[in-house]
Design an enzyme around this catalytic site. Structure first.
Site, PDB file in Angstrom:
ATOM      1  N   CYS A  78       0.843  -1.202   0.000  1.00 34.65           N
ATOM      2  CA  CYS A  78       0.000   0.000   0.000  1.00 34.65           C
ATOM      3  C   CYS A  78       0.875   1.248   0.000  1.00 34.65           C
ATOM      4  O   CYS A  78       1.980   1.241   0.555  1.00 34.65           O
ATOM      5  CB  CYS A  78      -0.900   0.046   1.233  1.00 34.65           C
ATOM      6  SG  CYS A  78      -2.106  -1.277   1.351  1.00 34.65           S
ATOM      7  N   ASP A  79       0.359   2.288  -0.608  1.00 32.34           N
ATOM      8  CA  ASP A  79       1.038   3.582  -0.533  1.00 32.34           C
ATOM      9  C   ASP A  79      -0.008   4.679  -0.684  1.00 32.34           C
ATOM     10  O   ASP A  79      -0.982   4.517  -1.425  1.00 32.34           O
ATOM     11  CB  ASP A  79       2.097   3.735  -1.627  1.00 32.34           C
ATOM     12  CG  ASP A  79       2.998   4.928  -1.356  1.00 32.34           C
ATOM     13  OD1 ASP A  79       3.951   4.766  -0.571  1.00 32.34           O
ATOM     14  OD2 ASP A  79       2.734   6.014  -1.910  1.00 32.34           O
ATOM     15  N   SER A  80       0.206   5.782   0.020  1.00 35.87           N
ATOM     16  CA  SER A  80      -0.753   6.888  -0.007  1.00 35.87           C
ATOM     17  C   SER A  80      -0.093   8.171  -0.480  1.00 35.87           C
ATOM     18  O   SER A  80       1.058   8.458  -0.142  1.00 35.87           O
ATOM     19  CB  SER A  80      -1.347   7.108   1.389  1.00 35.87           C
ATOM     20  OG  SER A  80      -2.066   5.977   1.824  1.00 35.87           O
TER      21      SER A  80
END
Length: 226
Positions: A78-80
């Protein structure tokens, strides 16, 4: 080892999974994000904030899936990335940068994009059929070889925080390792007026999105419950 491996060291993402009753092991990817983005830009040009989030999520998932420690698991990266007025923002890391960003964000509305990438790293029939020698070393544990991802986004409206509030918040250190220099599951919640979309997206991991990604791997979210 739990069936799910989270390719992240984020306390917020880990907390989301624990609160959802999901068993997992966290393995840090050690991905050089700047290098990944530079290579992608050289090949394909500039990326949008949403594309950047998905690109980094995939890089993290692939890096961890390549490790022996992740064999037999499904790996989630995941990455934001936070987007404000068309500009993408990652982690501020320093207090000066965080203060500057908060002065831009207060009273405004931005969008938090979270990329999710899932890799089924379990052994499957196709492995056993293609490589007979591998059958001696690996059992078929239902792997599909699925590798896929998606981006979820949520809009975040901020209150008009005062200079004193911004400086006090940044001094806690909470926003420094967070995309957009804020969280909604800590002190930063006091400065969020409203959210449109899945709140878990803002924390950095949407459980409903994970549920959707598991389907091509012939898994249900209930398979991950503790």
């Amino acid at each position: 080892m739990p069936l799910l491996v989270l390719a992240s060291q984020s306390p917020g993402r880990a907390r989301v999974l624990r609160e959802a009753g999901i068993a997992f092991e966290a393995i840090v990817s050690e991905v050089d994000e700047d290098a990944v983005l530079a290579e992608a830009e050289a090949k394909y040009g500039e990326h949008s904030a949403a594309d950047t989030a998905l690109l980094l999520a995939r890089a993290k998932a692939e890096a961890v899936a390549s490790l022996d420690a992740a064999d037999g698991a499904v790996v989630l990266g995941c990455d934001s990335v936070f987007e404000l007025d068309g500009v993408a923002y990652g982690k501020p890391y320093t207090a000066d940068v965080a203060i500057e960003r908060w002065k831009q964000m207060r009273g405004a509305t931005g969008v938090l994009h979270t990329g999710h990438w899932l890799i089924d790293n379990r052994a499957g029939d196709e492995v056993l059929d293609a490589e007979p020698s591998a059958a001696e070393d690996q059992d078929d544990d239902g792997g599909t070889g699925a590798t896929l991802g998606t981006v979820t986004s949520a809009s975040v409206a901020f209150v008009h925080a005062t200079d004193a509030e911004i400086e006090a918040y940044v001094a806690t250190g909470e926003p420094l390792p967070c995309a957009g220099a804020f969280t909604i599951d800590g002190r930063g919640a006091a400065f969020i007026e409203r959210i449109e979309g899945d709140p878990h997206t803002v924390v950095g991991l949407s459980v409903s999105t994970l549920r959707d990604l598991l389907e091509p791997a012939n898994l249900a979210i209930t398979d991950l419950w503790e």
